[in-house]
Design a protein around this motif. Structure first.
Motif, PDB file in Angstrom:
ATOM      1  N   LYS A 113     -17.196  14.792  12.108  1.00 17.86           N
ATOM      2  CA  LYS A 113     -16.485  15.986  11.137  1.00 17.86           C
ATOM      3  C   LYS A 113     -14.696  15.287  11.750  1.00 17.86           C
ATOM      4  CE  LYS A 113     -16.257  20.564  12.476  1.00 17.86           C
ATOM      5  NZ  LYS A 113     -14.346  21.036  13.299  1.00 17.86           N
ATOM      6  N   PHE A 114     -14.717  14.590  11.833  1.00 14.99           N
ATOM      7  CA  PHE A 114     -13.106  14.309  12.569  1.00 14.99           C
ATOM      8  C   PHE A 114     -12.814  13.231  11.378  1.00 14.99           C
ATOM      9  CE2 PHE A 114     -10.184  11.691  13.944  1.00 14.99           C
ATOM     10  CZ  PHE A 114      -9.134  12.128  14.691  1.00 14.99           C
ATOM     11  N   ILE A 115     -13.788  12.731  11.194  1.00 10.86           N
ATOM     12  CA  ILE A 115     -13.369  11.531  10.078  1.00 10.86           C
ATOM     13  C   ILE A 115     -13.483  12.628   8.383  1.00 10.86           C
ATOM     14  CG2 ILE A 115     -14.395   9.798   8.714  1.00 10.86           C
ATOM     15  CD1 ILE A 115     -15.791   8.607  10.942  1.00 10.86           C
ATOM     16  N   ARG A 116     -14.614  13.209   8.273  1.00  9.96           N
ATOM     17  CA  ARG A 116     -14.459  14.304   7.315  1.00  9.96           C
ATOM     18  C   ARG A 116     -13.086  15.384   7.000  1.00  9.96           C
ATOM     19  NH1 ARG A 116     -19.464  14.311   8.003  1.00  9.96           N
ATOM     20  NH2 ARG A 116     -19.458  16.248   9.513  1.00  9.96           N
ATOM     21  N   GLU A 117     -12.741  15.459   8.314  1.00 11.38           N
ATOM     22  CA  GLU A 117     -11.794  16.758   8.244  1.00 11.38           C
ATOM     23  C   GLU A 117     -10.192  15.615   8.396  1.00 11.38           C
ATOM     24  OE1 GLU A 117     -13.145  20.141  10.771  1.00 11.38           O
ATOM     25  OE2 GLU A 117     -12.434  18.661  11.548  1.00 11.38           O
ATOM     26  N   ASN A 118     -10.002  14.933   8.150  1.00  5.59           N
ATOM     27  CA  ASN A 118      -8.824  14.126   8.357  1.00  5.59           C
ATOM     28  C   ASN A 118      -8.604  13.038   6.919  1.00  5.59           C
ATOM     29  OD1 ASN A 118      -7.074  14.667  11.091  1.00  5.59           O
ATOM     30  ND2 ASN A 118      -9.028  14.665  11.215  1.00  5.59           N
ATOM     31  N   ALA A 119      -9.511  12.940   6.250  1.00  8.13           N
ATOM     32  CA  ALA A 119     -10.017  12.492   4.931  1.00  8.13           C
ATOM     33  C   ALA A 119      -8.473  11.276   3.802  1.00  8.13           C
ATOM     34  CB  ALA A 119     -11.318  12.647   4.402  1.00  8.13           C
TER      35      ALA A 119
ATOM     36  N   GLN B  98       0.838  -1.479   0.182  1.00  7.63           N
ATOM     37  CA  GLN B  98      -0.176  -0.274  -0.185  1.00  7.63           C
ATOM     38  C   GLN B  98       1.334   1.255  -0.403  1.00  7.63           C
ATOM     39  OE1 GLN B  98      -4.108  -1.007   2.017  1.00  7.63           O
ATOM     40  NE2 GLN B  98      -3.235   0.858   2.582  1.00  7.63           N
ATOM     41  N   LYS B  99       0.395   2.440  -0.935  1.00  9.05           N
ATOM     42  CA  LYS B  99       1.151   3.734  -0.567  1.00  9.05           C
ATOM     43  C   LYS B  99       0.674   3.912   0.216  1.00  9.05           C
ATOM     44  CE  LYS B  99       1.380   3.447  -6.680  1.00  9.05           C
ATOM     45  NZ  LYS B  99       1.254   4.370  -7.150  1.00  9.05           N
ATOM     46  N   GLU B 100      -0.636   3.998   0.997  1.00 12.60           N
ATOM     47  CA  GLU B 100      -0.371   5.024   1.855  1.00 12.60           C
ATOM     48  C   GLU B 100      -0.900   4.365   3.279  1.00 12.60           C
ATOM     49  OE1 GLU B 100      -1.189   8.594   1.673  1.00 12.60           O
ATOM     50  OE2 GLU B 100      -0.665   8.680  -0.356  1.00 12.60           O
ATOM     51  N   PRO B 101      -0.553   4.678   4.242  1.00 11.05           N
ATOM     52  CA  PRO B 101      -1.269   3.935   5.511  1.00 11.05           C
ATOM     53  C   PRO B 101      -2.499   3.951   5.871  1.00 11.05           C
ATOM     54  CG  PRO B 101       0.416   5.910   6.598  1.00 11.05           C
ATOM     55  CD  PRO B 101       0.339   6.226   4.814  1.00 11.05           C
ATOM     56  N   MET B 102      -2.574   2.691   6.445  1.00 12.78           N
ATOM     57  CA  MET B 102      -4.211   2.492   6.677  1.00 12.78           C
ATOM     58  C   MET B 102      -4.636   3.710   7.541  1.00 12.78           C
ATOM     59  SD  MET B 102      -6.031   0.085   5.943  1.00 12.78           S
ATOM     60  CE  MET B 102      -6.306  -0.562   4.888  1.00 12.78           C
ATOM     61  N   ASN B 103      -5.587   3.620   7.418  1.00 10.95           N
ATOM     62  CA  ASN B 103      -6.580   4.845   8.306  1.00 10.95           C
ATOM     63  C   ASN B 103      -7.541   3.656   9.754  1.00 10.95           C
ATOM     64  OD1 ASN B 103      -6.335   7.367   6.933  1.00 10.95           O
ATOM     65  ND2 ASN B 103      -8.438   6.313   5.693  1.00 10.95           N
ATOM     66  N   VAL B 104      -7.674   4.257  11.336  1.00 11.07           N
ATOM     67  CA  VAL B 104      -8.356   2.784  11.546  1.00 11.07           C
ATOM     68  C   VAL B 104      -9.133   3.778  12.321  1.00 11.07           C
ATOM     69  CG1 VAL B 104      -8.185   1.344  13.613  1.00 11.07           C
ATOM     70  CG2 VAL B 104      -6.030   1.718  11.592  1.00 11.07           C
ATOM     71  N   ILE B 105     -10.707   2.788  11.888  1.00 12.75           N
ATOM     72  CA  ILE B 105     -11.872   3.532  13.509  1.00 12.75           C
ATOM     73  C   ILE B 105     -11.906   2.603  14.061  1.00 12.75           C
ATOM     74  CG2 ILE B 105     -14.223   4.528  13.012  1.00 12.75           C
ATOM     75  CD1 ILE B 105     -13.422   4.722  10.447  1.00 12.75           C
ATOM     76  N   PHE B 106     -12.132   2.542  15.265  1.00 11.61           N
ATOM     77  CA  PHE B 106     -12.543   1.873  16.534  1.00 11.61           C
ATOM     78  C   PHE B 106     -13.093   1.498  17.364  1.00 11.61           C
ATOM     79  CE2 PHE B 106     -12.102  -0.946  19.698  1.00 11.61           C
ATOM     80  CZ  PHE B 106     -11.238  -2.005  19.597  1.00 11.61           C
TER      81      PHE B 106
ATOM     82  N   THR C 112      -5.148  11.418  16.157  1.00  5.59           N
ATOM     83  CA  THR C 112      -5.477  10.726  16.684  1.00  5.59           C
ATOM     84  C   THR C 112      -6.932  11.675  17.551  1.00  5.59           C
ATOM     85  OG1 THR C 112      -4.219  11.570  18.639  1.00  5.59           O
ATOM     86  CG2 THR C 112      -3.074   9.780  16.967  1.00  5.59           C
ATOM     87  N   GLY C 113      -7.675  10.630  17.309  1.00  2.00           N
ATOM     88  CA  GLY C 113      -9.256  10.976  18.524  1.00  2.00           C
ATOM     89  C   GLY C 113     -10.128  10.240  18.890  1.00  2.00           C
ATOM     90  N   LEU C 114     -10.809  10.634  19.879  1.00  2.15           N
ATOM     91  CA  LEU C 114     -11.353  10.046  20.880  1.00  2.15           C
ATOM     92  C   LEU C 114     -13.240  10.285  21.316  1.00  2.15           C
ATOM     93  CD1 LEU C 114     -10.051   7.418  23.480  1.00  2.15           C
ATOM     94  CD2 LEU C 114     -12.451   8.883  23.846  1.00  2.15           C
TER      95      LEU C 114
ATOM     96  N   PRO D 191      -3.488  10.143   7.209  1.00  5.21           N
ATOM     97  CA  PRO D 191      -3.584   9.307   8.179  1.00  5.21           C
ATOM     98  C   PRO D 191      -4.244   9.897   8.910  1.00  5.21           C
ATOM     99  CG  PRO D 191      -1.609   8.472   6.813  1.00  5.21           C
ATOM    100  CD  PRO D 191      -2.230  10.212   6.852  1.00  5.21           C
ATOM    101  N   PHE D 192      -5.152   8.704   9.827  1.00  2.00           N
ATOM    102  CA  PHE D 192      -5.825   8.820  10.741  1.00  2.00           C
ATOM    103  C   PHE D 192      -6.207   8.048  11.743  1.00  2.00           C
ATOM    104  CE2 PHE D 192     -10.175   8.618   8.074  1.00  2.00           C
ATOM    105  CZ  PHE D 192     -10.126   8.022   8.875  1.00  2.00           C
ATOM    106  N   PHE D 193      -7.111   7.877  13.027  1.00  2.00           N
ATOM    107  CA  PHE D 193      -7.113   7.519  14.018  1.00  2.00           C
ATOM    108  C   PHE D 193      -7.739   7.293  14.787  1.00  2.00           C
ATOM    109  CE2 PHE D 193      -6.245   5.094  18.566  1.00  2.00           C
ATOM    110  CZ  PHE D 193      -7.135   3.907  18.192  1.00  2.00           C
ATOM    111  N   ALA D 194      -8.937   6.961  15.120  1.00  2.00           N
ATOM    112  CA  ALA D 194     -10.611   7.161  15.440  1.00  2.00           C
ATOM    113  C   ALA D 194     -10.887   6.307  16.342  1.00  2.00           C
ATOM    114  CB  ALA D 194     -11.185   8.021  14.778  1.00  2.00           C
ATOM    115  N   MET D 195     -10.979   6.789  17.690  1.00  2.00           N
ATOM    116  CA  MET D 195     -11.920   5.717  18.889  1.00  2.00           C
ATOM    117  C   MET D 195     -13.544   6.193  18.676  1.00  2.00           C
ATOM    118  SD  MET D 195      -9.905   3.632  22.000  1.00  2.00           S
ATOM    119  CE  MET D 195      -8.980   2.456  21.238  1.00  2.00           C
TER     120      MET D 195
END
Length: 474
Positions: A200-206, A25-33, A127-129, A209-213
């Motif tokens: 909103k966090f997901i849209r702003e960081n699309a 993969q060229k780009e890191p994998m986003n993660v939503i938990f 990163t966001g929780l 790479p982002f990690f959202a819990m």
């Protein structure tokens, strides 16, 4: 609080040096938990639920991977979440029980605790929780922003999260008051607001790479939510159509509102959670990042029987015995679904045995970071990606520090439980493949196996000043 460094068990995993498995993969994998609250193993359709509609989570499972032997960190919230954040089981973790601090918060993590959020920040992720924290107090060294999360919106205190129309939430370190929720006005529903902030966090960081819990409190008691079409549909379905009268805001945040339509309320809460999952899946596709995002859905422990909730009616534990606060399978085995089109194989069920403390090493391997701290976990990334080379746990361990204290150990097909019964400590042994419901205690028939597993259980934990069985077992 004094914390002893975990000793390295000969069967433990020790320090993990990660090698990325997504090198192509060229780009890191986003993660939503997504971590929901008190949802049982059998509360969603893909795990057998018949009375509650969960089409989006079911679609996640159909298009992704469903774990049948995934375990929470503990049968209650705070220690389970600590395990998820730190990669340690409750024999080594700092937070091993729900230790309350008044007027707001729980026992905090140490200032220098290495969390999964700090790991992801080190890997270059935003990163966001969003939701419930439950691992500190306002102004303490253990708030989400101080533990590696760039953004936080939600409840700092899990006790205050008992109400869905709260007096206040927290935005980072700033308190946000909702005066309109006092005196039974109930205008601001926390979960919809928290979900909107997460979206909103997901849209702003699309674009990076982002990690959202996303730690929604649904379907934890209180049984209270907006009375929309889904709620009314369940009212009719369950014959609970009498007028709703709420007891309103709970001033001390210590009790639960009891709905006169408990079955409709609980079912609607689960379906509302499912709707949030659908929103996220739709948004990921709209943004064009669904193939570069790992979406995970799970629960922090087994189902509850509080505030009018009825796990027997819904068969919330599925084929398992036990509920929240119990170390039988129903209290700790939780649904776990992973979705990432083109990365996670579709329509797969796996019996790989995993637990919350595996999440941190999994993220280390996903990002290619060296995890320079002790972990009890083993990365399950090979299983997620359908690759060979998956390592296995020699054992899984839990301890619970209420109601006299309980311990559980799983080694392969066998499960050992040590808990107080009628004032005395009882040892129970179950063979899960032949007795999944843990009905037949065969400890007396296998004394050597009990002896072997007791030795592992005794060595699986270190002393904690705040959480020690000497206090529970006198």
């Amino acid at each position: 609080m004094k914390i002893n460094r975990p000793f390295l068990l000969t069967m433990g995993t020790g320090l993990l040096a990660a090698t990325p498995m997504l090198a192509e993969q060229k780009e890191p994998m986003n993660v939503i938990f997504i971590l929901c609250d008190d949802l049982g193993y059998g509360d969603i359709g893909c795990y057998g639920q018949q009375r509650i509609l969960t089409p989006n989570i079911d679609r996640m499972a159909a298009e992704g991977m469903q774990f049948t032997q995934h375990y929470a960190g503990c049968p209650v919230s705070a220690p389970s979440r600590c395990s998820l954040q730190t990669g340690l089981h409750t024999g080594h973790s700092q937070i091993r029980g729900n230790r309350e601090i008044m007027p707001e918060g729980q026992e905090p993590l140490g200032a220098h605790t290495y969390t999964v959020a700090r790991l992801m920040k080190d890997a270059g992720y935003a990163t966001g929780l969003f939701g419930k924290w439950g691992l500190g107090t306002p102004g303490s060294e253990s708030t989400p922003n101080k533990m590696g999360y760039d953004q936080f919106f939600g409840y700092l205190c899990q006790r205050q999260a008992h109400t869905y129309y709260p007096s206040h939430l927290w935005e980072n370190e700033r308190r946000v008051d909702f005066k309109e929720n006092l005196n039974n006005a109930m205008k601001t529903y926390s979960q919809d607001l928290i979900h909107a902030r997460a979206m909103k966090f997901i849209r702003e960081n699309a674009g990076h790479p982002f990690f959202a819990m996303l730690t929604y409190t649904l379907p934890h008691a209180e049984l209270n939510l907006p009375h929309d079409d889904v709620y009314r549909m369940y009212q009719k379905k369950f014959g609970e159509e009498k007028p709703f009268v709420s007891r309103g805001f709970v001033e001390n945040h210590g009790g639960y509102n009891t709905s006169p339509a408990p079955h409709a309320s609980f079912a609607a809460m689960v379906s509302r959670l499912d709707r949030y999952v659908g929103d996220i899946m739709t948004e990921l596709k709209r943004l064009g990042i669904e193939r570069n995002t790992l979406l995970v859905f799970t629960s922090d422990n087994g189902p509850h029987a509080e505030g009018g909730a009825d796990p027997n009616f819904f068969k919330s534990s599925g084929p398992l015995r036990g509920i929240k606060r119990q170390v039988y399978e129903g209290g700790i085995r939780v649904p776990f679904v992973a979705w990432s089109p083109g990365n996670v194989p579709a329509g797969v069920k796996t019996d790989h045995m995993a637990a919350f403390w595996d999440f941190m090493p999994t993220m280390a391997e996903l990002t290619g970071r060296k995890l320079g701290t002790y972990t009890d976990g083993i990365s399950y990334l090979p299983t997620l990606l359908g690759k060979d080379g998956q390592r296995q746990h020699p054992f899984l361990y839990w301890e619970f520090h209420e109601e006299g204290g309980r311990q559980a150990l799983r080694m392969g097909e066998w499960k050992l439980i040590r808990q107080p019964v009628n004032g005395q400590t009882r040892t129970e042994l179950y063979h899960l493949p032949s007795d999944l419901h843990e009905d037949r205690n065969v400890a007396a028939e296998h004394p050597e196996r009990v002896k072997e597993m007791m030795l592992v259980m005794e060595n699986a934990r270190t002393h904690s000043d705040w959480f020690d069985f000497g206090r529970e077992r006198k």
